[in-house]
Design a protein around this motif. Structure first.
Motif: not given
Ligand code: T1G
Length: 703
Positions: A203-212
């Motif tokens: 699974s991909i940790d959403p926190s590793t992706v900047e919000s924008d």
């Protein structure tokens, strides 16, 4: 299994072998064969399964010819699920290019191994599609979202070594016995008790992706995509990979894939995929005709074009002799080449060493005595027929028997040039587009006496230097430039009718053209068109014809190079700006010519500019100058930056409907006269029969 998929046990490893030449595309029989083989392997003595391919490559994707037809079972996702749910490890053994659905098959396997020369990739975006079998969900789970975005929206292949670093390939195989090495790798995995590794479980940790991240990616891609929508949908799939469980992400991907596969943009891009490959085939020539070896080339003339052409050959390791009239001219030519290479090095796309290696392949001379051993000469001097005839007389004497003598002329009579030699069968046109080291189109011009093997050789060497080739017979301007005449004419006529330069260019750039015709004329130099018109004797005596272009040249406004033409240009940034002085001049000229100005819609601008192009294309087809309507599309996509999402002028005409195009041309004829608006007989015939250019191609067996 099926006749194109075999299965056998080798040393307790089940080996599935796909053999569906030429590229092992995932046709229905291949999908069915793989599915049956995987199911068979579940119940036999195999401890692991290797999935490999015969021929030159691993599976290179879905069978593009199946798109647009009702899908047949088994669908690809069903095959991938069977692979992923196998009770035994499935290992993809990759050689050649594992692309699209082919790489998605490999990603559904538990492990991937590849020989060093292999490449993997997801090029669907180049067909106006997105990876529709889990690629957008599995790749980011391995590489992270940013690398996945670059890989899938770029669509370029990744060499096996890099793919191994990215985690997309687990094992690089030594040597080139892909199956033997893969079997050994599989045995090692079994012996080591390696687990059934499924990418879907990551699974991909959403926190590793900047919000924008996704919104800015969309904005950046929209600027590059010019009317294409696949890039935006790929971003949505990657967003789903981060935010949704795997199976829901697959559903989202499937939903967006279905939207794209039925879109006109993808239909256009798939049309060009096949059109490009058809254009390389010469209808009346056997495909296996012997070609002449091309191991050394001479370029005559080291100007912008000659220098760029020399680079094309040096880039693929073919030694080049640059022949110029003086040492100073040679020096200038060499500095053009070095400057061009330096631009590439500055962009980080080439190392200094590689640049020096390529420059070392380009030697120079001022003597015809030094080109007696070359296999091909390409003349790239000033567009003057007498000068070219004189040069070809010298080439005839200086070059060895069998050397191909090519001219890069963009509109001169190749037959007249050939007649200046004792060997017209060796003479051919090779019309490169500026800058020659960048533009992909090569118009191959067939003279009346050009030998078949010369044509076949030039087509082959054109592909070797990375060009997309299209064949033209001899006429003024061949295919591309001949059709361009009406396009440029109407762009300037529209100014007198009430448009500003920005409105004309804006309408065409909104359609997807990289640059509008007036800005393009400023870039090329208004004086170039002016001089060409002065030399012509066939132009109608019409004071409105190219009126503004002529006036601006006479005012010293030659375009970008003088800082102003139809537009003014910022001396630093070269950014174009509308010029009120020009707009006032246009109104004044319209008054003098008693042209009544009015509001002109964008739709009218597109019709006035594109329909002459299409009409001339129809004339070119009926005269046999071009082999196919799809060849004309290839010319415009690769030589004139016509938006690939529209498929080229003839495909675009088919999408508008030839009856609509024909009726509009008749309306323009009634409004502006027969002189410019005489409908091509072929266009009339097809319009009245309710046919398309594509059908015309198919009926002639040239599709
Ligand atoms: N389907 C059908 N025919 C194909 C094909 C394909 N995928 N690829 C090539 N051909 C034909 C081509 O028309 C030509 O035919 C011959 O093979 C040789 O091709 C579900 C939906 C693999 C790098 O986009 O990039 O998978 O002219 O001349 O120069 O998510 O072919 O001989 O009659 O190009 O050595 C994705 C497309 C599909 C790869 C080889 N895959 N192919 O280059 O040979 S969509 C692609 C290529 C998909 C999934 C999605 C190149 C090549 P003919 P060629 P080449």
């Amino acid at each position: 299994m099926s006749e194109v998929v075999s299965y056998e046990l080798r040393e307790n490893i089940g080996v599935i072998s796909v053999n569906n030449p030429p590229v092992n595309a995932l046709a229905q029989v291949v999908r069915e064969g793989i599915l049956n083989a995987v199911n068979t392997a579940q119940d036999d003595a195999s401890e692991a399964i290797v999935l490999a391919c015969e021929g030159r490559t691993f599976i290179a994707g879905a069978d593009i010819t199946e798109f647009g037809k009702p899908p047949k079972d088994p669908w690809l996702p069903e095959v991938l699920t069977a692979i992923e749910n196998s009770s035994k490890p499935v290992i993809a053994a990759i050689h050649g290019t594992a692309l699209g659905g082919g790489f998605e098959v490999a990603l559904a396997c538990h492990y991937r191994c590849a020989v060093a020369t292999a490449k993997v990739g997801l090029p669907e975006v180049k067909l106006g599609l997105l990876p529709g079998a889990g690629g957008t969900q599995r790749v980011p789970r391995i590489t992270g979202v940013k690398a996945a975005l670059d890989m899938i929206t770029g669509g370029n292949p990744v060499p096996a070594g890099k793919a191994n670093e990215m985690g997309l390939v687990d094992e690089l195989l030594a040597g080139d016995d892909v199956v033997g090495s893969a079997i050994q790798y599989a045995k090692n995995l079994v012996e080591s008790g390696a687990p059934l590794k499924c990418i879907r479980d990551i699974s991909i940790d959403p926190s590793t992706v900047e919000s924008d991240f996704f919104d800015s990616a969309r904005k950046q891609l929209a600027r590059r995509a010019r009317g294409q929508i696949a890039q935006d949908r790929i971003v949505s799939c990657l967003e789903a990979a981060v935010k949704l469980p795997f199976d829901e992400g697959l559903e989202r991907e499937r939903e967006l894939f279905k939207e794209l596969v039925s879109s006109p943009e993808s239909a256009s891009m798939r049309h060009i995929f096949f059109a490009e490959r058809q254009a390389a085939k010469i209808k009346d020539l056997p495909r296996d005709i012997a070609k002449r070896p091309i191991e050394k080339v001479a370029i005559l003339g080291g100007g912008t074009m000659g220098g760029g052409i020399a680079m094309c050959f040096a880039n693929v390791g073919i030694p080049v002799v640059l022949l110029e009239i003086s040492d100073e001219a040679l020096e200038r030519g060499n500095s053009i080449i070095r400057k061009n290479y330096n631009i590439t090095v500055q962009k980080g796309k080439m190392t200094e060493d590689k640049m020096e290696q390529r420059i070392a392949l380009i030697s120079g001379t001022t003597s015809y005595d030094d080109i007696g051993d070359v296999d091909l000469v390409i003349e790239a001097v000033f567009e003057n027929l007498d000068l070219k005839k004189e040069i070809f007389g010298k080439l005839d004497a200086a070059c060895k028997p069998g050397a191909i003598l090519a001219t890069n002329t963009s509109y001169q009579d190749v037959d007249a040039i050939a007649a200046a030699t004792s060997r017209p069968e060796d003479v051919v046109g090779m019309h490169f587009f500026s800058p020659a080291n960048v533009m992909k189109l090569l118009e191959v011009v067939r003279g009346e006496k050009t030998a078949d093997d010369v044509l076949a050789t030039v087509m082959q060497v054109g592909k070797k230097i990375g060009k997309v080739c299209a064949l033209s017979r001899v006429c003024y301007g061949f295919i591309g430039n001949r059709m361009l005449g009406g396009y440029g004419r109407e762009a300037q006529m529209l100014l007198l009718d009430g448009c500003t330069p920005a409105q004309v260019d804006g309408a065409l750039e909104g359609f997807g053209m990289a640059m509008g015709p007036l800005a393009m004329s400023d870039l090329a130099g208004l004086d170039v068109g002016y001089k060409a018109r002065q030399a012509r004797t066939d132009l109608p005596d019409d004071p409105k014809l190219y009126r503004m272009g002529t006036l601006l040249v006479e005012m010293g406004r030659h375009g970008q190079k003088t800082g102003s033409g139809f537009y003014k240009y910022d001396p630093e940034t070269r950014k174009r700006m509308s010029d009120p002085e020009v707009e006032a001049l246009i109104k004044e000229e319209a008054g003098k010519l008693e042209v009544e100005q009015s509001e002109v819609s964008n739709e009218e601008i597109l019709a006035r500019c594109f329909y002459p192009l299409i009409n001339e294309g129809a004339k070119i087809l009926e005269e046999g100058i071009a082999q196919r309507a799809s060849d004309i599309d290839v010319v415009y996509i690769y030589g004139y930056a016509f938006p690939v999402a529209k498929g080229g002028p003839m495909h675009y005409a088919d999408s508008v409907g030839l009856k609509n195009v024909y009726d509009k041309i008749c309306e323009f004829r009634d409004r502006y006269g027969e002189q410019y608006w005489s409908p091509a007989p072929l266009l009339k015939e097809l319009a009245e029969a309710g046919k398309t250019f594509a059908e015309w191609d198919r009926e002639r067996g040239t599709a």
